[in-house]
Design an enzyme around this catalytic site. Structure first.
Site, PDB file in Angstrom:
ATOM      1  N   TYR A 142      -6.979   7.383  -5.507  1.00  0.00           N
ATOM      2  CA  TYR A 142      -8.267   8.068  -5.636  1.00  0.00           C
ATOM      3  C   TYR A 142      -8.201   9.231  -6.624  1.00  0.00           C
ATOM      4  O   TYR A 142      -9.224   9.676  -7.137  1.00  0.00           O
ATOM      5  CB  TYR A 142      -8.742   8.606  -4.282  1.00  0.00           C
ATOM      6  CG  TYR A 142      -9.194   7.537  -3.296  1.00  0.00           C
ATOM      7  CD1 TYR A 142      -9.144   6.189  -3.616  1.00  0.00           C
ATOM      8  CD2 TYR A 142      -9.662   7.882  -2.039  1.00  0.00           C
ATOM      9  CE1 TYR A 142      -9.543   5.218  -2.718  1.00  0.00           C
ATOM     10  CE2 TYR A 142     -10.064   6.915  -1.127  1.00  0.00           C
ATOM     11  CZ  TYR A 142      -9.997   5.582  -1.478  1.00  0.00           C
ATOM     12  OH  TYR A 142     -10.388   4.625  -0.581  1.00  0.00           O
ATOM     13  N   LYS A 193       2.458  -0.955   1.764  1.00  0.00           N
ATOM     14  CA  LYS A 193       2.433  -2.298   1.170  1.00  0.00           C
ATOM     15  C   LYS A 193       3.694  -2.396   0.317  1.00  0.00           C
ATOM     16  O   LYS A 193       3.646  -2.674  -0.890  1.00  0.00           O
ATOM     17  CB  LYS A 193       1.134  -2.461   0.347  1.00  0.00           C
ATOM     18  CG  LYS A 193       0.868  -3.863  -0.152  1.00  0.00           C
ATOM     19  CD  LYS A 193       0.386  -4.817   0.908  1.00  0.00           C
ATOM     20  CE  LYS A 193       0.202  -6.201   0.328  1.00  0.00           C
ATOM     21  NZ  LYS A 193       0.019  -7.253   1.333  1.00  0.00           N
ATOM     22  N   ASP A 225      -2.021  -5.049   5.471  1.00  0.00           N
ATOM     23  CA  ASP A 225      -2.842  -6.213   5.846  1.00  0.00           C
ATOM     24  C   ASP A 225      -2.591  -6.588   7.296  1.00  0.00           C
ATOM     25  O   ASP A 225      -3.528  -6.887   8.055  1.00  0.00           O
ATOM     26  CB  ASP A 225      -2.584  -7.403   4.897  1.00  0.00           C
ATOM     27  CG  ASP A 225      -1.114  -7.589   4.540  1.00  0.00           C
ATOM     28  OD1 ASP A 225      -0.298  -6.683   4.832  1.00  0.00           O
ATOM     29  OD2 ASP A 225      -0.768  -8.646   3.993  1.00  0.00           O
ATOM     30  N   ASP A 249      -8.383   5.456   4.457  1.00  0.00           N
ATOM     31  CA  ASP A 249      -9.848   5.452   4.368  1.00  0.00           C
ATOM     32  C   ASP A 249     -10.389   4.218   5.101  1.00  0.00           C
ATOM     33  O   ASP A 249     -11.290   4.295   5.943  1.00  0.00           O
ATOM     34  CB  ASP A 249     -10.215   5.406   2.872  1.00  0.00           C
ATOM     35  CG  ASP A 249     -11.685   5.621   2.613  1.00  0.00           C
ATOM     36  OD1 ASP A 249     -12.437   5.835   3.579  1.00  0.00           O
ATOM     37  OD2 ASP A 249     -12.086   5.552   1.439  1.00  0.00           O
ATOM     38  N   ASP A 253     -11.764   3.935   9.388  1.00  0.00           N
ATOM     39  CA  ASP A 253     -13.126   3.461   9.695  1.00  0.00           C
ATOM     40  C   ASP A 253     -13.076   2.219  10.585  1.00  0.00           C
ATOM     41  O   ASP A 253     -13.881   2.074  11.507  1.00  0.00           O
ATOM     42  CB  ASP A 253     -13.894   3.134   8.413  1.00  0.00           C
ATOM     43  CG  ASP A 253     -14.684   4.340   7.908  1.00  0.00           C
ATOM     44  OD1 ASP A 253     -14.436   5.453   8.412  1.00  0.00           O
ATOM     45  OD2 ASP A 253     -15.529   4.159   7.014  1.00  0.00           O
TER      46      ASP A 253
END
Ligand code: NAD
Length: 359
Positions: A142, A193, A225, A249, A253
């Site tokens: 980001y 990852k 994942d 992020d 959620d």
């Protein structure tokens, strides 16, 4: 008795209504001798723009910097969405994170027994779930540079971003996560990852090195994942999860939606010295603002997190959390957590019920 210097930034929409109830709860604890409060208000978001021409006016930022913790309502005002991006209400929260170096975002996701049917998952999957997701907030893809959209010689366009974390950034969020795990079930799961991304291979290496300093905490690793799948399949296997900005992020959620009630979930964003900004995870809910309909419990529980993480007042934090459980157990519900047989109340009555439950 310690004095807690708290900046109160109510913001927009339902923000002022819900922060008012959280303050009433803090005041009750003050009257019971838990601490003494020094509260100062300032406008932020759309309210900041309307009062002083900027979503994060310099006076508000100065107050936030000078205080030990910040109680934040919510920002967002659709009528200001035509302003240039840097003047929109949501910029206030980004500015506060950056200027105060709030790099650690703590997002609990729990299902209280009374609200188990609010989840879209089966009750037996979510019942008793209690996860703390810790998301790094100031780095990763980001913020990495270079980034942009460029024109290639063949006329095609190419978008690119940079995923980057340095060792000290990983180490400082890792320490927050290990310390938080110590205050809970002593199990920490690091999400990465590492099978594909070099940045997250370093993440995994640093987390493994840090584990040497925290032999009382059990560290495990999971690919992002698989983490997304396991959160839906068996969320109760997790205690504390730590991950980077982008994975966090998305996963935070996902985890909050397992609980089914956006009006219940608090959050904290901390700096290196445990100074923090505390806010509900939801937005300013303009559709119900000013109608005494908003659920104040996420903000009240954010105040509890403030007492725990910024002030080390564990028993005061627990008192609030137990009062909230008691009120739900008595059957009180705002519209968003309405259930059969519940006693429907508004924002003010819900806040008053928590105050009363504190004794
Ligand atoms: P929202 O979270 O404000 O509302 C989504 C839905 O949930 C609405 O139907 C709302 O009524 C309901 N809801 C939210 N909080 C509730 C509560 N405490 N009690 C009962 N119901 C509640 O999201 P949105 O509608 O997408 O965004 C509204 C504004 O909030 C936008 O301007 C957005 O940018 C902003 N926003 C701010 C923050 C923040 O301050 N950190 C976070 C998210 C969105």
């Amino acid at each position: 008795m310690s004095t807690l210097n708290i900046a109160v930034l109510p913001g927009d929409g339902i923000g002022p209504e819900i922060t008012e109830q959280a303050i009433a709860v803090l005041r009750r604890l003050e009257s019971q001798g838990h601490f003494s409060l020094n509260l100062e208000d300032a406008p932020v978001g759309g309210a900041g723009y309307r009062a002083m021409g900027h979503p994060l006016p310099p006076e508000t930022l100065a107050l936030a910097k000078a205080s030990d913790a910040i109680l934040f309502g919510s920002v967002g005002d659709f009528s200001l969405d035509t302003l240039p991006r840097e003047l929109r209400p949501e910029q206030a929260i980004l500015g506060l994170r950056k200027d105060l170096e709030l790099f650690a975002n703590l997002r609990p996701a729990f299902v209280l027994p009374e609200l188990v049917d609010a989840s879209t998952l089966k009750a037996e999957i979510v019942s008793g779930m209690d996860i703390l997701i810790i998301r790094e907030l100031t780095g990763d893809v980001y913020f990495g540079k270079p980034r942009g959209i460029r024109h290639l010689e063949n006329g095609d366009r190419e978008g690119f971003d940079t995923m980057v974390y340095n060792e000290s950034e990983i180490r400082r969020i890792g320490r927050v996560a290990f310390e938080a795990a110590r205050k809970r079930g002593r199990r920490l799961c690091s999400v990465d990852k590492a099978n594909v991304l070099e940045t997250t291979q370093l993440w995994r290496n640093v987390m493994t090195e840090l584990a040497g300093d925290y032999s009382d905490v059990e560290l495990s690793h999971i690919y992002v994942d698989n983490a997304a799948m396991q959160l839906l399949k068996n969320p109760k296997q997790f205690d504390v999860m730590v991950t980077g900005n982008m994975f966090g992020d998305i996963l935070s959620d996902e985890a909050s939606m397992l609980t089914g009630s956006i009006g219940m979930l608090p959050s904290a964003s901390l700096d290196a010295n445990n100074k923090g900004l505390y806010e509900p995870i939801h937005g300013s809910a303009p559709d119900i603002a000013g109608q005494d309909k908003a659920n104040p419990l996420a903000t009240i529980l954010s105040a509890a997190m403030m007492l725990r993480y910024s002030f080390g007042l564990e028993s005061s934090a627990l008192a609030i959390e137990q009062a909230v459980s008691k009120v739900l157990g008595l059957g009180y519900a705002t519209a968003d957590i309405q259930r059969p047989g519940a006693k429907m109340v508004g924002t003010q009555a819900m806040g008053a019920a928590v105050v009363e439950a504190l004794g």
